[in-house]
Design a protein around this motif. Structure first.
Motif, mmCIF file in Angstrom:
data_model
loop_
_atom_site.group_PDB
_atom_site.id
_atom_site.type_symbol
_atom_site.label_atom_id
_atom_site.label_comp_id
_atom_site.label_asym_id
_atom_site.label_seq_id
_atom_site.Cartn_x
_atom_site.Cartn_y
_atom_site.Cartn_z
ATOM 1 N N MET A 1 44.861 114.974 57.189
ATOM 2 C CA MET A 1 44.177 115.602 58.317
ATOM 3 C C MET A 1 45.046 115.489 59.565
ATOM 4 N N ASP A 2 44.838 116.408 60.510
ATOM 5 C CA ASP A 2 45.560 116.353 61.772
ATOM 6 C C ASP A 2 44.903 115.341 62.702
ATOM 7 N N THR A 3 45.722 114.579 63.420
ATOM 8 C CA THR A 3 45.192 113.591 64.351
ATOM 9 C C THR A 3 44.746 114.285 65.634
ATOM 10 N N TYR A 8 45.600 110.278 70.513
ATOM 11 C CA TYR A 8 46.897 109.902 71.079
ATOM 12 C C TYR A 8 46.754 109.540 72.560
ATOM 13 N N GLU A 9 45.919 110.293 73.279
ATOM 14 C CA GLU A 9 45.699 109.991 74.694
ATOM 15 C C GLU A 9 45.079 108.610 74.860
ATOM 16 N N LEU A 190 43.572 110.222 57.819
ATOM 17 C CA LEU A 190 44.355 110.084 59.044
ATOM 18 C C LEU A 190 45.777 109.679 58.669
ATOM 19 N N PRO A 191 46.805 110.297 59.280
ATOM 20 C CA PRO A 191 48.193 110.000 58.901
ATOM 21 C C PRO A 191 48.575 108.540 59.077
ATOM 22 N N GLU A 192 49.455 108.071 58.210
ATOM 23 C CA GLU A 192 49.885 106.677 58.241
ATOM 24 C C GLU A 192 50.565 106.312 59.552
#
Length: 287
Positions: A1-3, A8-9, A190-192
């Protein structure tokens, strides 16, 4: 999935929300499960090939196990952000008891009790002390695994602990059935790299955690009630054979069928024994 960009903020500001934590934990947990399943498949393949051909396994169960442990370790590091709500005591199985027909026990009493409580797993003849002795294997005492239980976002998480830690934690303990979990496709997780960034922030100790406003109630004990089923025809015949040995003077035992009514009468007994079972049979024959 895209974060999500907001993640990130938040991370750049040293903020970890419960949504971020939930998705990160879910990702770590499911990736560990994926490697667990890969490890099991590799070990099964290795065993099958060794048995049939003596070939080595092209898969690597050791590497899969190493990765499984690595993801579980990361999961435990993240879980330290949230205090456990309670302890789950998982019913993991039952011990096996071997009962032998020898001096010191009334074999018929123990066997009949075990048959009617659906505890007989196997039976046979073995050689002990120069004699052929019959025996049976029955389901013994339960054994448990213990976990800290946490509710985060839309998921729940278990952290293995030992019994001593569970009892000394001061948390409520709830008995549950065996935990069964599955993996998940990596593209849904969620990406590693983002999870590793979150771990680095947690390890630095400079983060602020924003919990959910919703307080989840710990699960109550969810073990189903104990129920018993009527013994199979061959099991009832085993009971009758033992009763014929114990009461050779009682004719016609082999002609008694185990009806639902007779089974219910026997199940109402406070103490199961050959004698009490025999009384129920004789009373049934007089009806």
């Amino acid at each position: 999935m895209d974060t999500p960009e907001i993640f990130y903020e938040n991370l750049s500001k040293g903020i970890i929300t419960y949504e971020m934590l939930d998705l990160a934990l879910f990702s770590l947990n499911k990736r560990a499960k994926n490697y667990r399943d890969q490890k099991r498949k590799a070990k099964k393949s290795l065993y099958a090939q060794a048995q049939l051909f003596g070939f080595s396994n092209p898969d690597n169960p050791e590497e899969a196990e190493r990765m499984e442990k690595e993801f579980y370790a990361k999961k435990e590091r993240l879980l330290q952000i949230v205090k456990p709500a309670c302890v789950h005591q998982e019913l993991a199985g039952y011990k096996k008891d071997y009962v032998y027909d020898k001096d010191g026990i009334d074999y018929a009493d123990v066997f009949i009790d075990s048959i009617f409580h659906n505890r007989v797993l196997d039976r046979g003849i073995c050689r002990k002390e120069g004699k052929d002795i019959r025996f049976f294997v029955r389901k013994g005492e339960p054994y448990y695994r213990y976990y800290f239980f946490r509710c985060i976002g839309t998921h729940t998480y278990h952290s293995p602990i030992n019994k001593e830690t569970a009892l000394s934690s001061g948390l409520p303990i709830h008995i549950i059935n065996e935990i069964k979990t599955e993996g998940e496709r990596n593209e849904n997780l969620l990406p590693e790299d983002f999870v590793d960034q979150m771990l680095a922030l947690v390890d630095s100790g400079t983060y602020t955690y924003v919990p959910s406003n919703t307080i989840h109630s710990p699960r109550e004990s969810i073990l189903p009630p104990v129920t018993y089923v009527i013994p199979q025809k061959y099991e009832w015949e085993e009971v009758l054979d033992l009763l014929k040995e114990k009461y050779p003077e009682k004719p016609g035992l082999m002609k008694v069928d185990l009806s639902i009514r007779l089974w219910r009468k026997i199940m109402k007994l406070r103490a199961f024994s050959a004698e009490s079972c025999m009384k129920c049979i004789l009373a049934e024959k007089r009806v």
